[in-house]
Motif scaffolding. Sequence first.
Motif, short mmCIF file in Angstrom:
data_model
loop_
_atom_site.label_atom_id
_atom_site.label_comp_id
_atom_site.label_asym_id
_atom_site.label_seq_id
_atom_site.Cartn_x
_atom_site.Cartn_y
_atom_site.Cartn_z
N LYS A 131 0.25 10.23 -5.92
CA LYS A 131 0.78 11.59 -5.84
C LYS A 131 1.30 12.06 -7.20
O LYS A 131 1.21 13.22 -7.56
CB LYS A 131 1.91 11.64 -4.82
CG LYS A 131 1.42 11.49 -3.39
CD LYS A 131 2.58 11.54 -2.42
CE LYS A 131 2.09 11.39 -0.98
NZ LYS A 131 3.22 11.39 -0.01
N LYS B 143 1.22 4.50 -2.97
CA LYS B 143 0.89 5.90 -2.70
C LYS B 143 1.65 6.88 -3.59
O LYS B 143 1.08 7.85 -4.08
CB LYS B 143 1.11 6.21 -1.23
CG LYS B 143 -0.03 5.70 -0.36
CD LYS B 143 0.17 6.06 1.10
CE LYS B 143 -0.99 5.55 1.94
NZ LYS B 143 -0.81 5.87 3.38
N ASP C 180 0.83 -1.20 0.00
CA ASP C 180 0.00 0.00 0.00
C ASP C 180 0.87 1.25 0.00
O ASP C 180 0.59 2.24 -0.68
CB ASP C 180 -0.91 -0.02 1.23
CG ASP C 180 -1.92 1.12 1.21
OD1 ASP C 180 -2.54 1.32 0.15
OD2 ASP C 180 -2.06 1.81 2.24
N ALA C 181 1.95 1.22 0.81
CA ALA C 181 2.87 2.36 0.88
C ALA C 181 3.56 2.57 -0.46
O ALA C 181 3.82 3.71 -0.88
CB ALA C 181 3.90 2.13 1.98
N THR D 112 -6.26 6.11 -10.07
CA THR D 112 -5.28 5.33 -9.27
C THR D 112 -5.84 3.97 -8.94
O THR D 112 -5.16 2.96 -9.00
CB THR D 112 -4.97 6.09 -7.96
OG1 THR D 112 -4.53 7.39 -8.29
CG2 THR D 112 -3.89 5.36 -7.17
#
Length: 385
Positions: free
Chosen positions: A328, A324, A320-321, A371
Amino acid sequence: MADNKVEFISIKVSEIAPNPEQPRKFFSEEAQEELTNSIKENGLLQPVVVRPVEGAKVPYMLIAGERRWRSCQAAGLEVIPAKVVEGATEEEAYVLSIAENVNRADMTIMEEAGAYADLKAAGWTPAKIAKQFGKTETHITWRLGLLTLRLEVAEMVDQGQIKNNLAWHIAQLNPANQMVAAMRYVRGDFDSEAEAQHFANGLKMMEQQTSLTNEKAPTAEEQEKQKKAKVKAKDGLSKAEEVLIPLLEELAEKKPEDLAVILGDDLARHLRVVGRLYAKVQMVRNLLSKAQGIQRAMAEEFNKAAVEVQQEAAAAKKADAAAKPEAKAEKPEAKAAGESQSTGEKAAAKPTAKPAARTVTATRAAAAKTTGRRTPGKKSEAAAK
């Protein structure tokens, strides 16, 4: 082998080579030194057994007596007595070397198992091996069963940290559980070898069962039965602790001659009753020990499952990280698209602040949707790679 020619001669130590197929791999340095000192003092009392080898650099190869041969070298002997067996095949020589070592205390259990395995690979049945070396077929089968031990556990067995019977029970487990059972025993988690065996058997039971998550929840009726059984068992054991143990402790403090007078004609009957009680106590103790092994194995399985869940959660969090930054990265694109609008459109949008807010919100929602669509696609590409 009975037809082979045998003679006793003296041979130079340098004319004898060790057998590369020697079943024994471990030689105690302390025992070797003791043998060397004995040979220095008394000479070689028991000859080594060799066979002639044609075309080799060294004319003779050892069949039996490698420890003696090594000690003779260390003692500085140049010539030693030897029993020469001519015409022996490699298999016959190997059988002789096993027979020489298999009953020695310093041959490790894993070396013995490996020797039997070599014969089995050559077509020998456990029954034939047992007959050849004066063992039971069960003994041979149990030794062969040890060959499934992972290397680290096998070394613990060879070093005497794990006893033979327990080693067999551990060998029935998968490699991961073998390490669990071995390490817990070595570090002293069990009061006896039997407890460790029961734990290993419990782990085996867990391996054969389906995942705990696939088990059906007990019905209300089953839960009520379990509750009643638990209360009954606890009450019974509590009564034994409160009544029986103090009574036995009181009797244990008395002298035999006093009990002979106190119990009188009932002594024989009480002796039979205590004998039956002792047998039942032993049986229940064994059952409770097995139950404890299963309980410990269940706890081990639960802990293992909990660790796996934690690892999966950590992996999901990491994924998940990693996703991200992609989200962005898409925001500047949306911003650039907004900047490409004409000056007149921007001026028209200024007086009405609320619609502008809606536009930004809609842009962000679109970016989020984009996304959400792209991330699974990239995961599937990674999986395909």
